[in-house]
Each structure stands twice: as structure tokens, then as C-alpha cells.
Design a protein around this motif. Structure first.
Motif, PDB file in Angstrom:
ATOM      1  N   GLY A 221      -8.445  21.317  24.391  1.00 15.62           N
ATOM      2  CA  GLY A 221      -9.887  21.449  24.356  1.00 15.62           C
ATOM      3  C   GLY A 221     -10.379  22.515  23.393  1.00 15.62           C
ATOM      4  N   TYR A 222     -11.351  23.298  23.878  1.00 17.67           N
ATOM      5  CA  TYR A 222     -11.952  24.343  23.044  1.00 17.67           C
ATOM      6  C   TYR A 222     -10.905  25.320  22.525  1.00 17.67           C
ATOM      7  N   GLU A 223     -10.010  25.752  23.399  1.00 16.93           N
ATOM      8  CA  GLU A 223      -8.997  26.729  22.999  1.00 16.93           C
ATOM      9  C   GLU A 223      -8.108  26.177  21.891  1.00 16.93           C
ATOM     10  N   GLY A 224      -7.716  24.918  22.012  1.00 17.78           N
ATOM     11  CA  GLY A 224      -6.877  24.313  20.985  1.00 17.78           C
ATOM     12  C   GLY A 224      -7.577  24.221  19.646  1.00 17.78           C
ATOM     13  N   LEU A 225      -8.885  23.944  19.681  1.00 18.91           N
ATOM     14  CA  LEU A 225      -9.656  23.876  18.440  1.00 18.91           C
ATOM     15  C   LEU A 225      -9.741  25.242  17.776  1.00 18.91           C
ATOM     16  N   VAL A 226     -10.090  26.265  18.548  1.00 15.84           N
ATOM     17  CA  VAL A 226     -10.237  27.609  17.987  1.00 15.84           C
ATOM     18  C   VAL A 226      -8.915  28.106  17.419  1.00 15.84           C
ATOM     19  N   ILE A 227      -7.824  27.883  18.135  1.00 13.95           N
ATOM     20  CA  ILE A 227      -6.516  28.339  17.662  1.00 13.95           C
ATOM     21  C   ILE A 227      -6.114  27.607  16.388  1.00 13.95           C
ATOM     22  N   SER A 228      -6.363  26.306  16.340  1.00 12.42           N
ATOM     23  CA  SER A 228      -6.002  25.524  15.154  1.00 12.42           C
ATOM     24  C   SER A 228      -6.803  25.973  13.935  1.00 12.42           C
ATOM     25  N   VAL A 229      -8.098  26.218  14.124  1.00 14.66           N
ATOM     26  CA  VAL A 229      -8.922  26.726  13.027  1.00 14.66           C
ATOM     27  C   VAL A 229      -8.435  28.107  12.605  1.00 14.66           C
ATOM     28  N   SER A 230      -8.068  28.928  13.575  1.00 17.16           N
ATOM     29  CA  SER A 230      -7.556  30.261  13.258  1.00 17.16           C
ATOM     30  C   SER A 230      -6.254  30.179  12.470  1.00 17.16           C
ATOM     31  N   ASN A 231      -5.363  29.270  12.868  1.00 12.51           N
ATOM     32  CA  ASN A 231      -4.114  29.087  12.125  1.00 12.51           C
ATOM     33  C   ASN A 231      -4.392  28.692  10.678  1.00 12.51           C
ATOM     34  N   ALA A 232      -5.359  27.787  10.492  1.00  9.30           N
ATOM     35  CA  ALA A 232      -5.714  27.373   9.137  1.00  9.30           C
ATOM     36  C   ALA A 232      -6.352  28.522   8.356  1.00  9.30           C
ATOM     37  N   ASN A 233      -7.205  29.297   9.032  1.00  7.89           N
ATOM     38  CA  ASN A 233      -7.822  30.449   8.373  1.00  7.89           C
ATOM     39  C   ASN A 233      -6.775  31.466   7.939  1.00  7.89           C
ATOM     40  N   GLY A 234      -5.752  31.632   8.761  1.00  3.76           N
ATOM     41  CA  GLY A 234      -4.687  32.553   8.391  1.00  3.76           C
ATOM     42  C   GLY A 234      -4.027  32.156   7.086  1.00  3.76           C
ATOM     43  N   VAL A 235      -3.785  30.856   6.934  1.00  3.96           N
ATOM     44  CA  VAL A 235      -3.194  30.353   5.694  1.00  3.96           C
ATOM     45  C   VAL A 235      -4.169  30.514   4.532  1.00  3.96           C
ATOM     46  N   LEU A 236      -5.443  30.143   4.759  1.00  2.00           N
ATOM     47  CA  LEU A 236      -6.453  30.248   3.704  1.00  2.00           C
ATOM     48  C   LEU A 236      -6.559  31.668   3.160  1.00  2.00           C
ATOM     49  N   TYR A 237      -6.712  32.621   4.064  1.00  3.61           N
ATOM     50  CA  TYR A 237      -6.996  33.978   3.612  1.00  3.61           C
ATOM     51  C   TYR A 237      -5.773  34.698   3.055  1.00  3.61           C
ATOM     52  N   LYS A 238      -4.595  34.398   3.578  1.00  5.27           N
ATOM     53  CA  LYS A 238      -3.434  35.093   3.023  1.00  5.27           C
ATOM     54  C   LYS A 238      -3.173  34.653   1.590  1.00  5.27           C
ATOM     55  N   TYR A 239      -3.384  33.353   1.314  1.00  2.00           N
ATOM     56  CA  TYR A 239      -3.170  32.878  -0.054  1.00  2.00           C
ATOM     57  C   TYR A 239      -4.351  33.210  -0.967  1.00  2.00           C
ATOM     58  N   ALA A 240      -5.569  33.221  -0.415  1.00  2.00           N
ATOM     59  CA  ALA A 240      -6.725  33.614  -1.221  1.00  2.00           C
ATOM     60  C   ALA A 240      -6.605  35.069  -1.654  1.00  2.00           C
ATOM     61  N   LYS A 241      -6.182  35.928  -0.724  1.00  2.00           N
ATOM     62  CA  LYS A 241      -6.028  37.340  -1.073  1.00  2.00           C
ATOM     63  C   LYS A 241      -4.870  37.544  -2.040  1.00  2.00           C
ATOM     64  N   LEU A 242      -3.830  36.710  -1.904  1.00  2.00           N
ATOM     65  CA  LEU A 242      -2.719  36.787  -2.845  1.00  2.00           C
ATOM     66  C   LEU A 242      -3.181  36.385  -4.237  1.00  2.00           C
ATOM     67  N   LEU A 243      -3.933  35.291  -4.345  1.00  5.90           N
ATOM     68  CA  LEU A 243      -4.431  34.846  -5.634  1.00  5.90           C
ATOM     69  C   LEU A 243      -5.301  35.923  -6.284  1.00  5.90           C
ATOM     70  N   GLU A 244      -6.183  36.531  -5.487  1.00  6.10           N
ATOM     71  CA  GLU A 244      -7.071  37.566  -6.031  1.00  6.10           C
ATOM     72  C   GLU A 244      -6.295  38.803  -6.461  1.00  6.10           C
ATOM     73  N   ALA A 245      -5.263  39.158  -5.695  1.00  4.49           N
ATOM     74  CA  ALA A 245      -4.447  40.316  -6.069  1.00  4.49           C
ATOM     75  C   ALA A 245      -3.722  40.060  -7.391  1.00  4.49           C
ATOM     76  N   ASN A 246      -3.223  38.837  -7.566  1.00  5.16           N
ATOM     77  CA  ASN A 246      -2.542  38.504  -8.815  1.00  5.16           C
ATOM     78  C   ASN A 246      -3.514  38.486 -10.000  1.00  5.16           C
ATOM     79  N   ARG A 247      -4.737  38.017  -9.764  1.00  6.41           N
ATOM     80  CA  ARG A 247      -5.743  38.034 -10.820  1.00  6.41           C
ATOM     81  C   ARG A 247      -6.083  39.465 -11.233  1.00  6.41           C
ATOM     82  N   GLN A 248      -6.226  40.332 -10.248  1.00  9.18           N
ATOM     83  CA  GLN A 248      -6.517  41.732 -10.556  1.00  9.18           C
ATOM     84  C   GLN A 248      -5.395  42.384 -11.359  1.00  9.18           C
TER      85      GLN A 248
END
Length: 254
Positions: A221-248
Motif C-alpha cells: 500500500g502507501y508504505e510500499g509506494l513511499v519506499i519504492s519512490v525513495s529507493n528511486a530517489n536514492g538512485v537519482l540523486y546519487k548519480y546526479a550528484k556524481l555527474l555534477e561533481a565530475n562536471r565541476q
């Protein structure tokens, strides 16, 4: 077999009593290594009979190896302050102390969100070595995602029962973890790995699909949705921050 339980802490007054009380039936001593908490963590741990040592935090791997080294006995059980033993796991460890047939032991960790146990989204069984002979293994890893690694030839058995983990109470705590871990990932891997915007999209989409569909997060239910979105956000932000660090870095080199 004598057993030392070790815990690293920082501002854990809300959970440290539950953790220590769960260890009392099986631990011959309880060692707490505290990173100069500003709450009542040290006082509560001492009142429950734990031996408390203070040490500045130097990373999870180093801090946990230091804690294991403070133990009087070579057989060590390592818990985080927001974890505690289930009755079934307590019984398994009691039996193991009488025989000690292996060098290390795995058991499952049952993570909770908002007080609800979650067995979907890849959160379970989350099997880990937390009980071992410190002469046969140690903590290894980077700044996060540390694991106990046993020496070649060491025998590892699995114990019945769950280690209960109740850290996540709300979406804010999930978001805080995403931010912390993505910062650390980018710090550790900048200049070592490359990533593109297209790959970030694919990895993020796959992380959500795997968590919510393949690992059946939708059934929670709700918990599964929030956790799944959080898991995806974890992937998004770790690679986004990596890309930005490499650009800098590339800009600085020009």
C-alpha cells in the motif's frame, strides 16, 4: 562461549534502552562506543549496565571495528542502536553460544516503516553477518554500506529469527537518508565513475520498477509506494550528484 555485544551511538536516547534490554539475555557484556552524544544516550546506557566509551565518529567501518576491538570476548555481536533482537533470534543465539559450530553467523533483518514491518521492496530478508569471531573477520567498506567480511575458509551459518530495525518512522527520515547517502556516494566515486543524463533516467526508472513491481512494493500500500519512490530517489540523486561533481572537476581542470 562468552559473548560481547557492541553498539555505536550518537543521540540515541529514543532507542538505546530497547536495544540494550534485548541484548541482556544473551550478552556477557555490552559495550557502547558513543560519538559525544548531546542527549541522554550515555546516561541511559550506563544505567542499564553497559560499558560506555567516547570516541569521535570516523566513519561507520572504522567506528565499528574500534567498537569490536573494545570487547573483552572474541565472540562479538554488533547492533545499531535502532535495532533489537526478536525472541526467536534471541533463542537462536542462546543455543549457538552453547555449541558455537561456526566462525560467523548471518540472520535476517526485518526493517520497519512507520512501525509496520516491510517484507517487500527489497527490504527483506536483508541478511547480514552480525555475530562472529573477531579473530576471523572484521568490518570492511567505504564511508557507508559497511559489512563484516570473514577470512577465507571461515565457516558461516545462518540463524533463525529476525533482527528488528525500526529506524524509519516517516517520509522525512527516508528523504534524510537519501540526501546523506547520495552525498557520500558522490564524494567517494567522483573522478572514478562517469555517468550520463540518459543513464540516470534509466537507472532511476529501473530502481522504482524493481522495487514497486518486481519486489512487490505495491502489496504494501502507501508504505510500499513511499519506499519504492525513495529507493528511486536514492538512485537519482546519487548519480546526479556524481555527474555534477565530475562536471565541476572538469571545469576546474580547464
Amino acid at each position: 562461549m562468552k559473548l560481547s555485544a557492541v553498539i555505536i551511538t550518537f543521540n540515541e536516547e529514543a532507542t538505546i534502552e530497547r536495544c540494550i534490554n534485548s541484548l541482556k539475555p544473551i550478552a556477557d557484556e555490552i559495550v557502547v562506543v558513543d560519538s559525544f552524544s548531546t542527549d541522554r544516550t550515555r546516561e541511559l546506557a550506563s544505567a542499564l549496565g553497559a560499558r560506555v566509551t567516547e570516541r569521535a565518529f570516523t566513519g561507520f567501518t572504522d567506528q565499528k571495528n574500534f567498537a569490536a576491538a573494545q570487547a573483552t570476548h572474541d565472540c562479538v555481536l554488533s547492533l545499531d542502536a535502532d535495532e533489537y533482537l526478536s525472541p526467536a533470534l534471541t533463542a537462536s543465539i542462546q543455543q549457538t553460544k552453547e555449541q558455537w559450530p561456526a566462525d560467523g553467523y548471518t540472520f535476517n533483518r526485518l526493517n520497519h516503516y512507520g512501525g509496520k514491518p516491510i517484507k517487500t521492496c527489497g527490504w527483506y530478508p536483508d541478511s547480514k553477518i552480525r555475530l562472529w569471531d573477531r579473530r576471523k573477520g572484521q568490518w570492511e567498506g567505504g564511508l557507508v554500506h559497511e559489512v563484516v567480511v570473514m577470512q577465507p575458509g571461515a565457516k558461516v551459518n545462518h540463524l533463525a529469527g529476525d533482527l528488528m530495525h525500526v529506524y524509519f518512522q516517516n517520509a522525512g527520515q527516508l528523504l534524510k537518508k537519501v540526501q546523506q547517502y547520495s552525498d557520500i556516494y558522490a564524494q567517494e566515486h567522483a573522478h572514478k565513475k562517469s555517468i550520463s543524463a540518459g543513464m540516470i533516467f534509466l537507472k532511476t526508472f529501473w530502481a522504482f520498477f524493481k522495487s514497486y513491481i518486481i519486489r512487490r512494493g505495491f502489496t504494501d500500500g502507501y508504505e510500499g509506494l513511499v519506499i519504492s519512490v525513495s529507493n528511486a530517489n536514492g538512485v537519482l540523486y546519487k548519480y546526479a550528484k556524481l555527474l555534477e561533481a565530475n562536471r565541476q572537476r572538469k571545469k576546474a581542470e580547464k
